[in-house]
Design a protein around this motif. Sequence first.
Motif, PDB file in Angstrom:
ATOM      1  N   ILE A   1       9.386  54.613  52.892  1.00  0.00           N
ATOM      2  CA  ILE A   1       9.930  54.183  54.177  1.00  0.00           C
ATOM      3  C   ILE A   1      11.586  54.393  53.019  1.00  0.00           C
ATOM      4  O   ILE A   1      11.563  53.832  51.789  1.00  0.00           O
ATOM      5  CB  ILE A   1      10.553  53.175  54.261  1.00  0.00           C
ATOM      6  N   PRO A   2      12.542  55.204  53.929  1.00  0.00           N
ATOM      7  CA  PRO A   2      13.483  55.318  52.727  1.00  0.00           C
ATOM      8  C   PRO A   2      14.477  54.073  52.290  1.00  0.00           C
ATOM      9  O   PRO A   2      14.436  53.019  52.934  1.00  0.00           O
ATOM     10  CB  PRO A   2      14.296  56.260  54.058  1.00  0.00           C
ATOM     11  N   HIS A   3      14.703  54.599  50.934  1.00  0.00           N
ATOM     12  CA  HIS A   3      15.738  53.204  50.777  1.00  0.00           C
ATOM     13  C   HIS A   3      16.862  52.942  51.236  1.00  0.00           C
ATOM     14  O   HIS A   3      17.535  53.503  51.426  1.00  0.00           O
ATOM     15  CB  HIS A   3      16.138  53.585  48.780  1.00  0.00           C
ATOM     16  N   ILE A   4      16.813  51.526  51.848  1.00  0.00           N
ATOM     17  CA  ILE A   4      17.986  51.086  52.986  1.00  0.00           C
ATOM     18  C   ILE A   4      19.298  50.671  51.286  1.00  0.00           C
ATOM     19  O   ILE A   4      18.572  49.734  50.954  1.00  0.00           O
ATOM     20  CB  ILE A   4      17.929  50.530  54.168  1.00  0.00           C
ATOM     21  N   ASP A   5      20.329  51.058  51.586  1.00  0.00           N
ATOM     22  CA  ASP A   5      21.283  50.262  50.580  1.00  0.00           C
ATOM     23  C   ASP A   5      21.186  48.446  50.454  1.00  0.00           C
ATOM     24  O   ASP A   5      21.179  48.379  51.691  1.00  0.00           O
ATOM     25  CB  ASP A   5      22.804  50.535  50.997  1.00  0.00           C
ATOM     26  N   GLU A   6      20.963  47.935  49.103  1.00  0.00           N
ATOM     27  CA  GLU A   6      20.922  46.256  49.874  1.00  0.00           C
ATOM     28  C   GLU A   6      21.899  45.825  49.885  1.00  0.00           C
ATOM     29  O   GLU A   6      21.782  44.966  50.848  1.00  0.00           O
ATOM     30  CB  GLU A   6      21.060  46.067  48.422  1.00  0.00           C
TER      31      GLU A   6
END
Length: 355
Positions: A104-109
């Motif tokens: 799943i694409p990285h999502i900014d924390e």
Amino acid sequence: MKYNFPVIKTTHPKEKPDPDTLRFGQIFTDHMFMMEYSPEQGWHNGRIQPYAPLQLDPAAAVFHYAQEMFEGLKAYKSKDGRVLLFRPDMNARRTTNTNERMCIPHIDEELFVEAIKAVVGVDREWIPSKKGTSLYVRPFIIADEPFLGVRPADHFLFMIILSPVGPYYEGGLAPTKIYVENEFVRATPGGTGAAKIGGNYAASLKSQEKAHESGYEQVLWLDGVERKYVEEIGTSNAFFKIGDEVVTAPLTGTILPGITRDSVINLLKQWGMKVSERRMTIDEVFEAGKSGKLVEMFATGTAAVISPVGELSWKGEKVTINNGEIGELSQKLYDELYGLQIGEVEDKLGWTVEV
């Protein structure tokens, strides 16, 4: 604020529930967060909108190949009216790890935390203030691209829904009875045991059903290879106080790295207690129980915080722990953690985040 999400307010606000009759995860607030991902735009179009059913294509990848993930945390209302989240940065970090495992694409924390703060802020009036209640926050990501073929999807939805909740277990802090599973397994090395995904929970339902039929609330899982090392309790991490040592399973990829687990370990070390993250056999647990060295056992998790265990059953044998009563350490941990979460215990560790 680095992120600014437009808000579409509902025109049909719901009636708020009676805090005295709240159960877990059955009522949802007026609004939800929604954001989309595409290869061309990345994560985009984040907004807060009225809570409503989704419209998905029947061929959406999440239905057929289970490409999804979820998280769980709580928002609390303090006596002075502040709205507090407990360690949301840990949920963001765990989301990063789960997304990596699930393609799943990285999502900014930071985006992840700011989205939670934004939607909780909009529905802050839904946070109950009665002792033992809270607003449960459920962020999740699903692959909504329509296709039939085994490959990572290219399109995803990131959503956050909110639910005012009472205690996870109806008995509150009353000790639970746990059934030790020795037929089925939850996870194996190299699998998805450390990821926060629905498939792990779906695979556990059969064992939970078995436990309930035998009069037990939850399942204690053993390792998937040798079937002898204790791992997790259902939706929680397991802790055992044997003599003056507190033992919990190590993070070797087959159990969830719980945020409450991490908090408990930190507190115990601060209190000068001996804490071991080590492999421990179910035989050792039962021997300690029979000899009286198993002083306490408890589960830790976002939903229940601390859940003491009063009885274990394994292959027809039973062991009673602390006379089936809540232990001194379990109570102390609950009081400290819940006190931190609702702002009544001084937060010296910077674990709470105000909305």
